[in-house]
Structure formats: C-alpha cells, structure tokens
Design an enzyme around this catalytic site. Structure first.
Site, PDB file in Angstrom:
ATOM      1  N   GLY A 115       0.515  -4.521  10.678  1.00 14.63           N
ATOM      2  CA  GLY A 115       2.223  -3.994  10.116  1.00 14.63           C
ATOM      3  C   GLY A 115       2.157  -2.801   9.549  1.00 14.63           C
ATOM      4  N   CYS A 125      -0.452   1.050   6.342  1.00 13.19           N
ATOM      5  CA  CYS A 125      -0.451  -0.218   7.306  1.00 13.19           C
ATOM      6  C   CYS A 125      -1.536  -0.964   6.897  1.00 13.19           C
ATOM      7  CB  CYS A 125      -1.723   0.451   8.936  1.00 13.19           C
ATOM      8  SG  CYS A 125      -0.504   1.592   8.914  1.00 13.19           S
ATOM      9  N   ASP A 126      -1.233  -2.602   7.697  1.00 15.64           N
ATOM     10  CA  ASP A 126      -2.108  -3.102   7.562  1.00 15.64           C
ATOM     11  C   ASP A 126      -2.337  -4.278   8.928  1.00 15.64           C
ATOM     12  OD1 ASP A 126      -4.441  -4.792   4.934  1.00 15.64           O
ATOM     13  OD2 ASP A 126      -3.191  -6.366   6.322  1.00 15.64           O
ATOM     14  N   SER A 127      -3.873  -4.966   9.023  1.00  7.03           N
ATOM     15  CA  SER A 127      -3.834  -5.639  10.288  1.00  7.03           C
ATOM     16  C   SER A 127      -4.116  -7.104  10.444  1.00  7.03           C
ATOM     17  CB  SER A 127      -4.969  -5.146  10.807  1.00  7.03           C
ATOM     18  OG  SER A 127      -4.530  -3.346  11.791  1.00  7.03           O
ATOM     19  N   LYS A 172       1.024  -1.086  -0.023  1.00  8.20           N
ATOM     20  CA  LYS A 172      -0.101  -0.147   0.125  1.00  8.20           C
ATOM     21  C   LYS A 172       1.236   1.067   0.216  1.00  8.20           C
ATOM     22  CE  LYS A 172      -3.517  -2.445   2.421  1.00  8.20           C
ATOM     23  NZ  LYS A 172      -4.625  -1.652   3.875  1.00  8.20           N
TER      24      LYS A 172
END
Length: 211
Positions: A111, A74-76, A56
């Site tokens: 992340g 960000c990623d979860s 991203k």
C-alpha cells in the site's frame, strides 16, 4: 518517507529521488482495529496494507517539520492461501510460514499513501492524500528444513512482511516474480509517479540534481 525500512530507502536512493525519513510510530494494531470498526468487516490483505500506509503517512504529515513536503507512507502484507502474513518477529513463526510457502506462490501487496503538504506553507490550504495498491506474485523454490533453519538463523526474515526478502539471503529461494519487483521491495516508484501526477506534479521534480 514515513518508514524506517532500509529496502524502501534503497529503492528511493537507486531511483535518484531526494527524501528524508521520519518514522511514524503508528500503533498498527489500533489503526487496523479502528478501520475494521468503521467498515464493519474484516480487512482484506490489500486493505490492510493501504490502511497502514495511510496511517503512517498521515501521522508524519501532521508534524510541523513536514510542511511544504510530500509525505509517502508504505506498508506491505504478504497473502498466502488467503491468509495475511505480516512480520513474524519470532523464529518459530518464521520457520512455520516459510515451510508452508516452500514450492508455492503467494501475493505481496504494498500500500502507498501520499499526503501533499507541498503548498500548505504558501497557501495555507489543508493537505490532501491519495493511495495506491500494487501487488506482485512471488513463487518460492522448494526448501529443505535445513535450508529454512539456516535462513531463519540469519535473522533476516523476522522483521519483514511474509518472512522473506528478495534482495538479501532470501534471494536464493525466490524462483520467480510476476509483477513489479519494487512492489516486493515495499515501494513502487511507478505508483509514486502516478500519485504525483494526480497532483499535477512530475516525479522528475524529486530527482537529485546531477553533480
């Protein structure tokens, strides 16, 4: 910020940080497939979160309008009994997951990937990036089928990692968090501070001026 998440925007706003949102439009399945092909092994939940955060951030950092800026992706991913839980999308998937999670504990991995384009406009140097993973344990209260059905009916758990939030309707069913609450919201401001410090910058530089 390379994310359209209202929760992440809320974290940055509450922390006094100036930002704008540009949605990446990344094909997440393709990004994960490419990463797994490169590594030769399946990705762990932590690696999945970081790979998607990087994809991203780098997609948005490639846009000309981000020159002179920092770009944060960000990623979860929620890990429960060793299995990664992304967004369920469908009510029946959310119901099944939440039923399994009832009365148990899982781990939310977020992340972060920061691409530095802050000096490219002046120096012409290529942008660079670095990442961080932050994780927090989330313990759920015991939930009846009626409660799960009512929660799923709100629509809230359908488009969030792990099928729950801690800032909305789901707060009623969170028995405890071990770790940083901002990690569970999808953006650790402390992780952002650390990533900036690696670049020799201070997070106070991003704070909104007092009015």
């Amino acid at each position: 910020m390379a994310s359209q998440s209202p929760a992440r925007a809320s974290v940055l706003n509450a922390s006094g940080i100036r930002f704008r949102t540009i949605v990446s439009g990344v094909d997440e399945d393709a990004a994960l497939a490419a990463a797994e092909a490169e590594r030769g092994d399946p990705l762990s939940p932590e690696q999945t979160a970081l790979v998607l955060a990087r994809a991203k951030a780098e997609a948005v950092a490639a846009l000309p309008e981000t020159r002179g800026s920092f770009v944060l992706g960000c990623d979860s991913v929620f890990e429960f009994e060793g299995e990664p839980y992304g967004k369920p999308h469908e009510p029946d998937v959310a119901f099944s997951r939440i039923r399994r999670m009832s009365g148990s504990t899982g781990i939310l991995h977020t992340g972060h990937w920061l691409v530095d384009r802050s000096e490219t406009e002046q120096t012409g140097h290529e942008s660079s990036g670095a990442g961080r993973i932050r994780s927090a344990e989330v313990t759920f209260d015991v939930m009846s089928d009626e409660e799960i059905t009512a929660y799923v009916a709100t629509g809230e758990p359908l488009e969030v990692a792990g099928s729950f939030t801690i800032e909305g309707y789901g707060a009623a069913f969170i028995a405890g968090i071990r770790g940083e609450s901002h990690t569970v919201l999808g953006l650790s401001v402390n992780a952002l501070k650390d990533l900036l410090e690696e670049r020799g910058r201070r997070i106070a530089e991003l704070w909104r001026p007092n009015t």
